[in-house]
Design a protein around this motif. Structure first.
Motif, PDB file in Angstrom:
ATOM      1  N   ALA A  33       9.029   8.931 -38.829  1.00 62.98           N
ATOM      2  CA  ALA A  33       9.896   9.068 -37.800  1.00 62.98           C
ATOM      3  C   ALA A  33      11.222   8.707 -38.133  1.00 62.98           C
ATOM      4  N   ILE A  34      11.517   7.434 -38.864  1.00 64.15           N
ATOM      5  CA  ILE A  34      12.744   7.259 -39.023  1.00 64.15           C
ATOM      6  C   ILE A  34      13.477   8.240 -40.186  1.00 64.15           C
ATOM      7  N   GLY A  35      12.527   8.583 -41.131  1.00 63.17           N
ATOM      8  CA  GLY A  35      13.019   9.609 -42.104  1.00 63.17           C
ATOM      9  C   GLY A  35      13.854  10.746 -41.642  1.00 63.17           C
ATOM     10  N   ALA A  36      12.990  11.151 -40.595  1.00 63.67           N
ATOM     11  CA  ALA A  36      13.442  12.564 -39.814  1.00 63.67           C
ATOM     12  C   ALA A  36      14.585  12.238 -38.982  1.00 63.67           C
ATOM     13  N   THR A  37      14.645  11.370 -38.399  1.00 62.58           N
ATOM     14  CA  THR A  37      15.466  11.107 -37.200  1.00 62.58           C
ATOM     15  C   THR A  37      17.146  10.212 -37.854  1.00 62.58           C
ATOM     16  N   PHE A  86       5.856  11.346 -31.981  1.00 61.35           N
ATOM     17  CA  PHE A  86       6.108  10.071 -31.251  1.00 61.35           C
ATOM     18  C   PHE A  86       5.624   9.028 -32.179  1.00 61.35           C
ATOM     19  N   VAL A  87       6.544   7.842 -32.257  1.00 57.58           N
ATOM     20  CA  VAL A  87       5.824   6.738 -32.942  1.00 57.58           C
ATOM     21  C   VAL A  87       6.383   5.693 -32.075  1.00 57.58           C
ATOM     22  N   GLY A  88       5.585   4.643 -31.722  1.00 58.50           N
ATOM     23  CA  GLY A  88       5.876   3.279 -31.175  1.00 58.50           C
ATOM     24  C   GLY A  88       5.081   2.188 -31.541  1.00 58.50           C
ATOM     25  N   PRO A  89       5.602   1.022 -31.324  1.00 51.71           N
ATOM     26  CA  PRO A  89       5.056  -0.242 -31.848  1.00 51.71           C
ATOM     27  C   PRO A  89       3.535  -0.355 -31.615  1.00 51.71           C
ATOM     28  N   GLY A  90       2.996   0.331 -30.657  1.00 53.39           N
ATOM     29  CA  GLY A  90       1.636   0.168 -30.324  1.00 53.39           C
ATOM     30  C   GLY A  90       0.603   0.393 -31.438  1.00 53.39           C
ATOM     31  N   SER A  91       1.132   1.455 -32.396  1.00 51.57           N
ATOM     32  CA  SER A  91       0.450   2.050 -33.641  1.00 51.57           C
ATOM     33  C   SER A  91       0.409   0.902 -34.281  1.00 51.57           C
ATOM     34  N   GLY A 106      12.159  12.787 -30.840  1.00 45.16           N
ATOM     35  CA  GLY A 106      12.809  13.674 -31.585  1.00 45.16           C
ATOM     36  C   GLY A 106      12.807  14.228 -33.131  1.00 45.16           C
ATOM     37  N   PHE A 107      11.686  14.012 -33.340  1.00 44.92           N
ATOM     38  CA  PHE A 107      11.271  14.698 -34.473  1.00 44.92           C
ATOM     39  C   PHE A 107       9.991  15.581 -34.306  1.00 44.92           C
ATOM     40  N   LEU A 108       9.744  16.557 -35.116  1.00 44.87           N
ATOM     41  CA  LEU A 108       8.840  17.418 -34.984  1.00 44.87           C
ATOM     42  C   LEU A 108       7.894  17.803 -36.047  1.00 44.87           C
ATOM     43  N   ARG A 109       6.670  18.407 -35.662  1.00 47.82           N
ATOM     44  CA  ARG A 109       5.654  18.683 -36.798  1.00 47.82           C
ATOM     45  C   ARG A 109       6.281  19.807 -37.765  1.00 47.82           C
ATOM     46  N   VAL A 110       6.018  19.754 -39.001  1.00 47.90           N
ATOM     47  CA  VAL A 110       6.322  20.574 -39.890  1.00 47.90           C
ATOM     48  C   VAL A 110       5.171  21.417 -40.521  1.00 47.90           C
ATOM     49  N   ASN A 111       5.390  22.709 -40.870  1.00 50.15           N
ATOM     50  CA  ASN A 111       4.402  23.544 -41.457  1.00 50.15           C
ATOM     51  C   ASN A 111       4.120  22.925 -42.831  1.00 50.15           C
ATOM     52  N   VAL A 112       2.969  22.788 -43.185  1.00 49.84           N
ATOM     53  CA  VAL A 112       2.492  22.436 -44.471  1.00 49.84           C
ATOM     54  C   VAL A 112       1.499  23.528 -45.289  1.00 49.84           C
ATOM     55  N   GLY A 113       2.145  24.095 -46.147  1.00 54.79           N
ATOM     56  CA  GLY A 113       1.670  25.295 -46.790  1.00 54.79           C
ATOM     57  C   GLY A 113       0.928  26.099 -45.862  1.00 54.79           C
ATOM     58  N   SER A 151      17.727  -1.066 -33.125  1.00 58.31           N
ATOM     59  CA  SER A 151      18.521  -0.075 -33.886  1.00 58.31           C
ATOM     60  C   SER A 151      17.877   0.708 -34.941  1.00 58.31           C
ATOM     61  N   MET A 152      16.642   0.220 -35.566  1.00 59.71           N
ATOM     62  CA  MET A 152      15.983   0.893 -36.618  1.00 59.71           C
ATOM     63  C   MET A 152      14.920   1.764 -35.823  1.00 59.71           C
ATOM     64  N   SER A 153      14.219   0.928 -35.035  1.00 62.42           N
ATOM     65  CA  SER A 153      12.924   1.437 -34.699  1.00 62.42           C
ATOM     66  C   SER A 153      12.824   1.963 -33.610  1.00 62.42           C
ATOM     67  N   GLY A 154      13.923   1.886 -32.539  1.00 67.79           N
ATOM     68  CA  GLY A 154      13.852   2.180 -31.286  1.00 67.79           C
ATOM     69  C   GLY A 154      13.112   1.118 -30.160  1.00 67.79           C
TER      70      GLY A 154
END
Lengths: 338, 288
Positions: free
Chosen positions: A73-77, A233-238, A144-151, A134-137
């Protein structure tokens, strides 16, 4: 039929079934539940490497799961870091580094001390995810990030994501099975059972446990990466205590030290939580009760229970065969209870 | 940020530490004696808070409601210990895993009974005002809570160090088999300590209520703090638990005021450092 053959056939059938699922015309709902099962299965198996094989009841496995998810999430956004493979690699590396630091601290204690310390360490990561807005939301998490196709996997499509998770599960399961059957895995089990004897044999017990912690953290990160993409989506619950507890229940319910058991446990929890939450709001209460009964009456979980029942049936059959032979062979001996 | 800021946070931190002590005292005593990590300890806190809340809404006196919360937590705790946990004395891990199940059950049961909305708890009438000292403003109840918790801590210490039953408990902690061999009824000590731990947590739930309020998941939030306290204070040490509770209360309060984004970090980073340097905690004896 010899056992390896039978196992190979069972695995083959399961594999064909798993691959066929999205094409069976089942409601999409079930495909998504199975996708979650594969993802949580990887996480549960990573914890089983510690709880079941190494004898370390770690309460910080959720942290590495969460690290994997937040790297995505952080990498993409924030850093436009969107390619799948570099992201996966970064997640595994970062989780491995954190595991190396946390492992060094946690392994200074054993047993109960280890549990307490790992729980506290997990809270460091949770606290960052929850409060470093400010970093993790923060509590709102990151979208605001989407799945990417893999191979070959078109992951925007739910069945495509299903296959990606299934492939990841198969790779992780294979690696873990190879690992626990390798000399490395045997030393882990040996050190769990007889740490002093293993040390006397010249094995550095600490180092093996330390490596197991790092490896388990890396596998958890793989699950976390998939989890982030799956939900977009990523939240602290994970990475909260709740996740730790649920995964621990998956492992114990399925059967520790079996790898396949925790996967089964993951499936049970995913499906049960969905089925029960339709009927009742008290599903956590039911889960707690099921869990208590498991710990008390089936401490080796479902796989252990099945093994025990099968062993009992087998010994009864052998007993009756032996008895039949002893009676004098007047009757043909194939008549044991089935 | 003048003196008033610091004083107010010191008082707030000590008040927060006071309620943490009521959880951690039982946690550390139960572990010290039985080696059971009771993960349901903060669930007892939540239960006590809700029971007291229900009674308080019916006009029951604050302190009586708090005691009632403690009593209900004791009854539930004794049932859990007597029916389940005490069978797993030889395997503390099983006891820990079981206590986790009961924590889930209590948490979700409370949600079923009392609902999911956070509920605030009013401080008792006699301490409902705020104290104004120059620019420093703080609730009277903070002081009351600090006093109550300190008195309880002192009482527990006197009980542990100066009474015969306290001596029995200390003997059982040091060498359970020898204590049994001397004819001491160690089991009675087990039941007593578990009940005491549950009672203190339940009482703490309502007494701490004006500060933490009560909501589902509060138990999960407090548990790591209780863990941090026993790591710093040392497992099984009552004095350690008291000092560490106050320390964590202060660090938590100042952390929230000064570094709102990193306050958990400011708690658990020192904890990690202490673990690295002294795994047995500042006041604890080495775990065997």
């Amino acid at each position: 039929m010899s056992r390896p053959w039978r196992n190979a056939i069972v695995i083959g059938i399961l594999l064909v079934l798993a691959i066929a699922v999205p094409r069976l015309g089942l409601p999409a709902f079930y495909v998504s539940l199975l996708t979650q099962t594969w993802i949580y299965g990887i996480l549960a198996m990573s914890l089983d490497l510690l709880v079941g094989f190494t004898g370390l009841v770690s309460f910080m496995q959720a942290a590495f799961f969460g690290i994997g998810a937040y790297v995505v999430a952080i990498g993409a956004t924030r850093y436009h870091f969107v390619d799948f493979w570099p992201t996966l690699l970064a997640a595994i590396l970062i989780a491995g580094l954190v595991a190396a630091a946390f492992g060094a601290l946690a392994l200074r204690s054993e047993d109960e001390g280890f549990i307490i310390i790992t729980l506290a360490l997990n809270e460091i990561i949770w606290g960052l995810a929850y409060q470093w807005v400010s970093m993790s939301g923060g509590d709102n998490g990151i979208t605001g990030f989407l799945r990417v196709n893999v191979g070959p996997f078109h992951t925007t499509d739910n069945s495509g994501f299903y296959y990606l998770s299934l492939a990841a599960l198969i790779v992780c399961l294979t690696l873990l099975v190879l690992m626990v059957r390798s000399p490395f895995g045997l030393v882990l089990v040996g050190a769990r059972e007889r740490p002093r004897r293993m040390a006397a044999l010249g094995y550095n017990v600490w180092l093996f446990r330390y490596l197991a912690l790092i490896i388990a953290g890396m596998f958890a990160a793989v699950a976390g990466v998939l989890f982030a993409y799956y939900n977009e989506f990523v939240g602290p619950g994970s990475l909260s205590l709740d996740t730790t507890v649920q995964v621990l229940i998956m492992v114990i319910l399925g059967g520790t030290g079996t790898l396949i058991g925790p996967l089964l446990g993951a499936g049970i929890l995913v499906f049960l939580s969905n089925a029960l939450s339709d009927i009742t709001q008290r599903w956590v209460l039911i889960l707690g009760a099921v869990y208590v009964v498991t710990v008390m009456y089936a401490p080796d979980g479902i796989v252990g229970l099945v093994n025990r029942l099968m062993a009992k049936a087998r010994s009864r059959r052998e007993l009756s065969l032996a008895a039949g032979a002893a009676v004098g062979g007047a009757f043909h001996s194939g008549e044991g209870p089935k | 940020m003048g003196n008033a800021f610091y004083l107010q946070n010191v008082l707030g931190g000590l008040a927060h530490g006071s309620l943490l002590f009521l959880i951690a005292a039982g946690f550390t005593l139960i572990f010290g004696l039985m080696r059971i990590i009771n993960l349901a300890q903060t669930a007892f806190y939540l239960l006590g808070a809700y029971v007291g809340l229900s009674l308080g809404l019916h006009g029951v006196n604050f302190w009586v409601a708090g005691m009632a919360g403690g009593v209900v937590a004791t009854v539930v705790g004794l049932a859990i210990y007597g029916i389940f946990l005490h069978r797993y004395h030889a395997s503390p891990l099983t006891a820990l895993l079981l206590s986790l199940g009961f924590a889930l059950i209590i948490d979700d049961g409370s949600l079923a009974i009392w609902g999911g909305d956070p509920q605030s708890i009013a401080p008792p009438h006699m301490f409902a005002e705020s104290i104004h000292l120059g620019s420093l403003v703080f609730p009277e109840y903070w002081l009351a809570l600090i006093v109550v918790s300190t008195v309880i801590a002192a009482g527990l210490l006197v009980f542990q160090q100066r009474t015969k039953f306290g001596a029995i408990i200390r003997a059982a902690v040091d060498d359970e088999e020898m204590a049994r061999g001397l004819g001491i009824d160690v089991n009675r000590a087990f039941y007593f300590v578990f009940a005491l731990g549950a009672f203190l947590a339940g009482l703490g739930g309502y007494l701490g209520g004006p500060i933490t309020s009560a909501y589902p998941g509060l138990d999960g939030e407090l548990l790591p703090l209780a863990f941090a306290i026993v790591i710093i204070g040392g497992m099984g040490s009552l004095e350690g638990a008291f000092i560490a509770s106050m320390l964590i209360g202060l660090v938590n309060t100042f952390g929230r005021a000064l570094f709102p984004e990193l306050s958990y970090f400011t708690i658990f980073l020192p904890v990690a450092l202490i673990m690295a340097i002294r795994p047995q905690g500042l006041f604890g004896r080495k775990l065997q």
